[in-house]
Scaffold this motif. Structure first.
Motif, PDB file in Angstrom:
ATOM      1  N   ARG A  89       0.824  -1.203   0.000  1.00  0.00           N
ATOM      2  CA  ARG A  89       0.000   0.000   0.000  1.00  0.00           C
ATOM      3  C   ARG A  89       0.861   1.257   0.000  1.00  0.00           C
ATOM      4  N   LEU A 267     -13.400   4.631  -1.453  1.00  0.00           N
ATOM      5  CA  LEU A 267     -14.428   3.673  -1.852  1.00  0.00           C
ATOM      6  C   LEU A 267     -15.799   4.023  -1.306  1.00  0.00           C
ATOM      7  N   THR A 663      -7.184  -7.641   2.781  1.00  0.00           N
ATOM      8  CA  THR A 663      -6.824  -7.092   4.090  1.00  0.00           C
ATOM      9  C   THR A 663      -7.458  -7.904   5.207  1.00  0.00           C
ATOM     10  N   SER A 667     -12.896  -6.250   4.834  1.00  0.00           N
ATOM     11  CA  SER A 667     -13.884  -5.287   4.345  1.00  0.00           C
ATOM     12  C   SER A 667     -14.482  -5.786   3.036  1.00  0.00           C
ATOM     13  N   ILE A 670     -13.425  -3.501   0.105  1.00  0.00           N
ATOM     14  CA  ILE A 670     -12.060  -3.651  -0.416  1.00  0.00           C
ATOM     15  C   ILE A 670     -11.895  -4.987  -1.141  1.00  0.00           C
ATOM     16  N   GLN A 672     -11.781  -7.880  -3.648  1.00  0.00           N
ATOM     17  CA  GLN A 672     -11.750  -7.819  -5.108  1.00  0.00           C
ATOM     18  C   GLN A 672     -12.417  -9.059  -5.686  1.00  0.00           C
ATOM     19  N   ARG A 705      -8.568  -4.015  -7.668  1.00  0.00           N
ATOM     20  CA  ARG A 705      -7.881  -3.612  -6.442  1.00  0.00           C
ATOM     21  C   ARG A 705      -6.870  -4.672  -6.030  1.00  0.00           C
ATOM     22  N   THR A 707      -5.197  -3.947  -2.788  1.00  0.00           N
ATOM     23  CA  THR A 707      -5.255  -3.842  -1.330  1.00  0.00           C
ATOM     24  C   THR A 707      -5.977  -2.544  -0.977  1.00  0.00           C
ATOM     25  N   GLY A 708      -5.998  -2.175   0.305  1.00  0.00           N
ATOM     26  CA  GLY A 708      -6.694  -0.958   0.711  1.00  0.00           C
ATOM     27  C   GLY A 708      -6.571  -0.723   2.206  1.00  0.00           C
ATOM     28  N   ASN A 710      -9.028   0.292   5.757  1.00  0.00           N
ATOM     29  CA  ASN A 710     -10.346   0.423   6.380  1.00  0.00           C
ATOM     30  C   ASN A 710     -10.128   0.807   7.841  1.00  0.00           C
ATOM     31  N   THR A 718     -10.411   3.099   1.657  1.00  0.00           N
ATOM     32  CA  THR A 718      -9.754   3.387   0.378  1.00  0.00           C
ATOM     33  C   THR A 718      -9.257   2.098  -0.254  1.00  0.00           C
ATOM     34  N   GLY A 719      -9.038   2.146  -1.566  1.00  0.00           N
ATOM     35  CA  GLY A 719      -8.522   1.005  -2.301  1.00  0.00           C
ATOM     36  C   GLY A 719      -7.372   1.403  -3.204  1.00  0.00           C
TER      37      GLY A 719
END
Length: 735
Positions: A89, A267, A663, A667, A670, A672, A705, A707-708, A710, A718-719
């Protein structure tokens, strides 16, 4: 619009199918090959033919890397069964690697990777800078499954070996220039040969690379590029040879990554920043932080090879590596200072390894060795957390830092021997004993301002040491059913050392200052390596079953501040136990001298058996991260000779992976879903010296995506996304 039409045009040009020759060295005239050639690998620290090694390993030659358009290690992911690898990230060259569902995504000091990355037999202990760019390479090997016996700690998922071109006796070299969209400009060159004539015994090689392009997105608040690339790298080797039985080689490598920060898309709207809604572009941000994301990595090694007799060979490797990273991380991606972090990493390591290799031509051969490692990993992380909906107080904004260093001292002894029980049946026995001490110094405090000078409280302050001991055995049998078919069964153990959470908040969560335990994987595997049709077809199969315990996970833990509001810190825990099983298929087929079909198929079933949270087993609600159930690649290549003496090869390839949870917070935003990527390329060799290459990746411009973040306490969701459609043209000269 022009970009779209150009991509379609490239796709039309590249409508000839794709080449994946994962373990093959093409003959010089490419299109003349009528059989598949297995390359030599050193997966067991001795040179062997790939198809004869009872190990799940995929190898790439320089020709294969060029044809597959593999620019750095992250591009290997689709071409190796059950390998997930991408930039961490916010970074360009920090590696996140998982093999068969086993790895580590947290790059902080004190946390070790789950997949070992080796540069010319030297272990790279930290992920910063480890996502190596590909240039002047001899071979890349990816070993799947625990490699604890021969490669030691932190290879619990597997190992990636990056092997630079060796020192040639005759002068040879290359130079290449690549241009592409996003104003890409890459320049690479290398030259090597003897110094002072044939009788001097001295050889050298130098290689340099400069990789540059504009960003995939913009910081629309400052106007600067984000997700750009600016990396310079160099390697130098010098060797002194005495006859054929003794040599000393020195190697130096350097990498400077001054790429900007990576863009991340919001996101969902952040309730703490209602004026800053999500952007339509997946790479654009609106950060108020400076665009700083720099990593410098350098290393030096000395290798001594001595062959006192035909039966024995000794090898000694002394190496030192260092890296420094400075990066700004705007978690919320807005001009507001909600979750803004400045991070500084500094790492140094010294390692020594002594190997003894025996092969007397009889029924027994093997390798024995001693390994010693001493490394310091440390730094400082400056945090600025703010909730604008709460009144200002001593804890809002919350200014804090994490600083300290983790020293690791490790010593190991290992052996791996192969015994020919019969002419067809072989037994391989190995074991490694490791004794490791980890000392952690941590000082985490809260401050009254963003100058980080006056402290009003301490979250953690400790100096602790923990010891880990491990025995990693290995046992395998392989049977040569016919001259073209080999089957094997094996059992092995791997471990990843434990340690201390350097981000601990012992004031609020006392147990966060206690050591987390080492991970252990017991792996059982059955497989086969087969060739058919006079070596015009290869088929390699593997089924594995792993019992995985004391799984280390990086999580965010909430706690209550003095003003009653909630904040968080990065926590670390041993989740429990899991079972991971899977099937891997790798294939190559040469139906005619012009066509090559190849690829891989992988199935992965990773489940928690125990996941304790608050004294309750919640395994049924948890998922392994970076562990897609299905993945694979299908590639086809067409190659032919040309009337002028050159040759032409064209490829198209498609890779796919099913849904993945990137992650540990799981989430669903996030997460994919399954997706596929299309790539293609044409390489025209004008003669033995000149070649032109036209390459395209993610030609459909798929959005996906990797990763991201939370962080519920501050509304962050966010992603980070993989690269968009790219196309390049390369001119190369070899001599």
């Amino acid at each position: 619009m022009k970009r779209k039409y150009l991509s379609i045009a490239i796709g039309g040009i590249l409508l000839a199918p794709a080449a994946f020759v994962q373990a093959q060295e093409q003959q010089a005239a490419g299109s003349q090959a009528t059989t598949l050639d297995s390359i030599k690998v050193t997966a067991r620290k001795r040179e062997e033919t790939l198809q004869d090694v009872p190990v799940a390993v995929t190898a790439f030659t320089p020709e294969t890397l060029d044809k597959l358009n593999i620019k750095d290690l992250s591009d290997l992911g689709a071409q190796v069964p059950n390998l997930t690898i991408y930039a961490a990230r916010g970074s360009t060259s920090t590696a996140t690697v998982y093999i068969r569902g086993v790895g580590q995504a947290d790059p902080l000091w004190g946390v070790d990777p789950g997949v070992g990355i080796y540069l010319d037999d030297v272990y790279i202990a930290r992920p910063q800078g480890a996502l190596l760019d590909v240039f002047d390479v001899e071979r890349i090997e990816v070993l799947r499954g625990p490699q604890g016996t021969l490669y030691g700690k932190n290879t619990i998922g597997g190992a990636i070996k990056y092997i630079s071109r060796g020192l040639p006796q005759e002068t040879s070299g290359f130079a290449s220039v690549t241009i592409g969209n996003y104003n890409q400009l890459d320049v690479k060159a290398g030259i090597g040969g003897e110094i002072g004539g044939k009788d001097s015994g001295l050889r050298a090689r130098v290689a340099v690379a400069s990789m540059n392009r504009d960003g995939f997105g913009k910081n629309t608040y400052t106007g600067q590029d984000v997700s750009d690339k600016e990396i310079n790298a160099a390697r130098l080797q010098v060797g002194a040879y005495s006859q054929d039985d003794f040599d000393v080689q020195f190697a130096f490598d350097y990498m400077d990554d001054q790429s900007g920060v990576r863009g991340a898309q919001m996101l969902a709207p952040n309730p703490l920043a209602p004026a800053w809604q999500p952007t339509p572009d997946r790479y654009d941000i609106r950060s108020g932080m400076k665009n700083v994301n720099d990593t410098e990595m350098k290393g030096a090694s000395a290798t001594v090879n001595w062959r006192p007799s035909e039966n024995w060979a000794f090898k000694y490797v002394l190496a030192k590596r260092e890296s420094d990273t400075e990066t700004n991380i705007d978690f919320d991606t807005t001009p507001l200072q909600l979750v803004d972090v400045r991070a500084f990493y500094s790492d140094s390591q010294v390692s020594q390894e002594l190997q003894a290799n025996f092969d007397g031509g009889g029924r027994a051969r093997g390798v024995m060795g001693l390994y010693w490692f001493n490394g310091d990993a440390g730094g400082q992380v400056l945090n600025h957390f703010w909730n604008p909906k709460l009144p200002n107080s001593i804890a809002n904004p919350l200014y804090g830092d994490t600083q300290g260093v983790v020293n690791t001292k490790s010593i190991a002894v290992y052996a791996d021997w192969t015994f020919d029980l019969t002419d067809k049946l072989k037994l391989d026995v190995g074991a490694r004993y490791t004794d490791e001490d980890k000392n952690a110094l941590a000082l985490n405090r809260f401050y009254t301002s963003d100058q980080y000078e006056t402290s009003w409280g301490t979250a953690a302050n400790f100096d602790k040491t923990v010891n880990f001991k491990n025995v990693s055995p290995k046992l395998s049998l392989d049977y040569q059913i016919t001259s073209d078919i080999m089957a094997y069964i094996s059992g092995s153990r791997g471990f990843k050392s434990g340690g201390y959470n350097i981000r601990a908040n012992t004031t609020s969560i006392p147990r966060s200052g206690e050591p987390f335990q080492d991970e252990v994987v017991d792996s059982y595997e059955i497989g086969s390596k087969m060739s058919f049709l006079d070596q015009r077809a290869f088929l390699n199969l593997a089924y594995f079953y792993n019992k995985y315990k004391d799984i280390q996970l990086s999580v965010f833990t909430s706690y209550t501040l003095p003003n009653g509001s909630q904040s968080f810190f990065g926590d670390f825990t041993n989740a429990g136990k899991g079972t991971v099983q899977g099937v891997e298929v790798e294939y190559q087929f040469l139906p005619t001298k012009h066509w090559l079909i190849s690829g891989n198929i992988a199935w992965l079933d990773a489940k928690y058996d125990e996941f304790m949270s608050g004294g309750v087993n919640i395994a049924d609600t948890q998922y392994f991260t970076n562990a897609p159930e299905f993945s694979g690649a299908f590639n086809v290549e067409y190659r032919t000779d040309l009337a002028n003496g050159g040759n032409l090869s064209a490829r198209v390839g498609y890779s796919y992976q099913s849904e993945v949870w990137p992650t540990t917070d799981l989430s669903p935003v996030i997460k994919q879903d399954g997706y596929g990527l299309l790539g293609a390329g044409v390489i025209w060799k004008l003669d033995d010296a000149w070649s032109l290459s036209l390459q395209g990746s993610n030609l459909t411009d798929k959005s996906y995506r990797t990763t991201g973040y939370n962080i519920g306490a501050y509304g962050v969701l966010t992603g980070f996304y993989g690269a968009p459609r790219q196309y390049t043209l390369t001119a190369r000269y070899d001599f």
